[in-house]
Design an enzyme around this catalytic site. Structure first.
Site, short mmCIF file in Angstrom:
data_model
loop_
_atom_site.label_atom_id
_atom_site.label_comp_id
_atom_site.label_asym_id
_atom_site.label_seq_id
_atom_site.Cartn_x
_atom_site.Cartn_y
_atom_site.Cartn_z
CD GLU A 62 -3.06 -0.74 0.00
OE1 GLU A 62 -3.07 0.40 -0.52
OE2 GLU A 62 -3.80 -1.65 -0.37
CB THR A 68 3.83 4.43 -7.42
OG1 THR A 68 4.50 5.43 -6.64
CG2 THR A 68 4.83 3.78 -8.37
CE1 TYR A 107 5.25 12.84 -4.25
CE2 TYR A 107 5.33 10.95 -5.72
CZ TYR A 107 4.94 12.25 -5.46
OH TYR A 107 4.25 12.96 -6.42
CE1 TYR A 145 -7.03 2.79 -0.13
CE2 TYR A 145 -4.66 3.09 0.05
CZ TYR A 145 -5.75 2.41 -0.47
OH TYR A 145 -5.55 1.34 -1.29
CG ASP A 163 -8.57 4.19 -3.87
OD1 ASP A 163 -9.82 4.14 -3.98
OD2 ASP A 163 -7.81 3.47 -4.55
CB CYS A 217 -16.07 3.26 -12.68
SG CYS A 217 -17.16 4.66 -12.37
#
Length: 388
Positions: A62, A68, A107, A145, A163, A217
């Site tokens: 996660e 990413t 990051y 999250y 998310d 979606c």
């Protein structure tokens, strides 16, 4: 329901228009869950971390997947888990090795926080990953999250892992006008999803909505004709899918301009400097760089003229413009011109250039390179190949 009563309810709950009207029966919720989970069973992405419920493995996946793409993450995940297969190994990881394994993901604070959180678990939870949502949230680098994803997938807690995909799917299902760019809207989506989530398979429910959002979606194309949730979707019924989610425009990234100096001595070694321990690209190795104005950067691109030179350990005979590229961060866009600094044949290196944060290197496989630095080496190698 009268218009006045509807407005009073909205004001009391502080919800945007139409949220207060959502009212599914228990049977409809069960049918919705069944349709979604059946679709997931047949269409889920085959990801390595979906073969386990280990909270450690789910946590690593996660954190790596934040901002990413999954396809990029998979080889990094495999290498990381091979190097640090458990909490104990991660808690005592060598910082340079940790950052090197993370090189290219960006990051880098994510990697540093992983180690800090592993040390927290060893100290505060006797080396066992906590199974309570509040305890998971207390770990360094873990937000709502990620905590919900771990809690639902590893421990079967009915926590919505909200998310971007879940926000988009939910906003279309109910034609929600809540602006997803505003933190205050999270409460709206949390309340709805908490009411819809499967208590028997909360992890699969969350992952199913994630996959649906990434495959069907999607942001720019709503493939409603193949969506398993057609019968439940207000946006499909009204033909408004691409009107949702509501999202205010992001702030524009700040453009910054640099000249990066590729200095190579007679031994073939490149000179690199270590960035500060805090801030962007903390503790990463990179060529010396000077900040330029937009005008100075344009001059560099047009005629190779270098107005500002950094403090370099060799006397420079001349400079050559090599190339330029752009590196995008979440809030900044770096425009970098690469300048080859050609030294004189004889020179004396000042004593301060032998500090721990300055190195001459030909082998950089074991040091953590900043993302822009990796790109600079690629451009230098490409130019060298073309000249042969």
């Amino acid at each position: 329901m009268s218009e006045l009563k509807r407005k009073l309810i909205q004001r009391e709950l502080q919800l945007p228009p139409n949220v207060a009207e959502i009212n599914w029966s228990e049977q409809k919720k069960a049918d919705f869950q069944r349709a979604l989970l059946n679709w997931y069973a047949e269409n889920k992405k085959p990801l390595p971390w979906r073969e386990t419920r280990s909270p450690y493995a789910i946590w690593i996946s996660e954190i790596m997947s934040q901002q990413t793409q999954v396809e990029t993450v998979m080889p990094y995940y495999a290498r990381f888990m091979a190097a640090f297969p458990n909490l104990t190994d991660l808690a005592v990881a060598d910082d340079a090795e940790l950052l090197k394994l993370w090189e290219g993901l960006g990051y880098y604070s994510r990697a540093r926080n992983l180690k800090l959180a592993a040390q927290q678990i060893m100290t505060d939870f006797s080396g066992t990953f906590p199974n309570d949502l509040a305890d998971i949230l207390s770990l360094k680098g873990i937000g709502p999250y990620t905590a919900a994803a771990i809690a639902s997938i590893s421990f079967g807690l009915a926590e919505p892992a909200i998310d971007g995909n879940l926000l988009r799917v939910t906003s279309r299902l109910f034609e929600l006008e809540a602006d997803i760019s505003k933190p205050s809207s999270r409460k709206v989506f949390d309340e709805i999803l908490r009411d819809l989530i499967s208590h028997e398979s909360p992890g699969n429910f969350n992952q199913a909505l994630m996959d649906l959002g990434s495959k069907v979606c999607t942001p720019k194309v709503a493939k409603c004709e193949i969506c398993p949730l057609q019968d439940y979707c207000a946006a499909y019924e009204h033909g408004t899918s691409l009107n949702f989610p509501v999202k205010s425009k992001k702030l524009k990234q700040k453009d910054l301009y640099y000249a990066a100096f590729a200095l190579q001595n007679s031994l073939g070694e490149y000179y690199l400097e270590k960035r500060a321990a805090t801030g962007l690209l903390a503790n990463m190795w990179i060529f010396p760089m000077n900040v330029l104005s937009k005008t100075e950067f344009d001059e560099l691109l047009s005629d190779g003229f270098v107005k500002k030179m950094p403090d370099l350990p060799e006397k420079i005979l001349r400079t050559e413009f090599v190339g330029e590229f752009t590196h995008v961060f979440s809030h900044q866009k770096w425009h970098i011109g690469i300048v080859k600094a050609v030294p004189e044949e004889s020179f004396e290196v000042a004593e301060h250039f032998f500090a721990e944060d300055k190195k001459w290197l030909t082998e950089w496989s074991k040091i953590p390179l900043a993302g822009p630095q990796v790109k600079m080496f690629e451009i230098l190698n490409e130019r060298k190949t073309k000249l042969r």
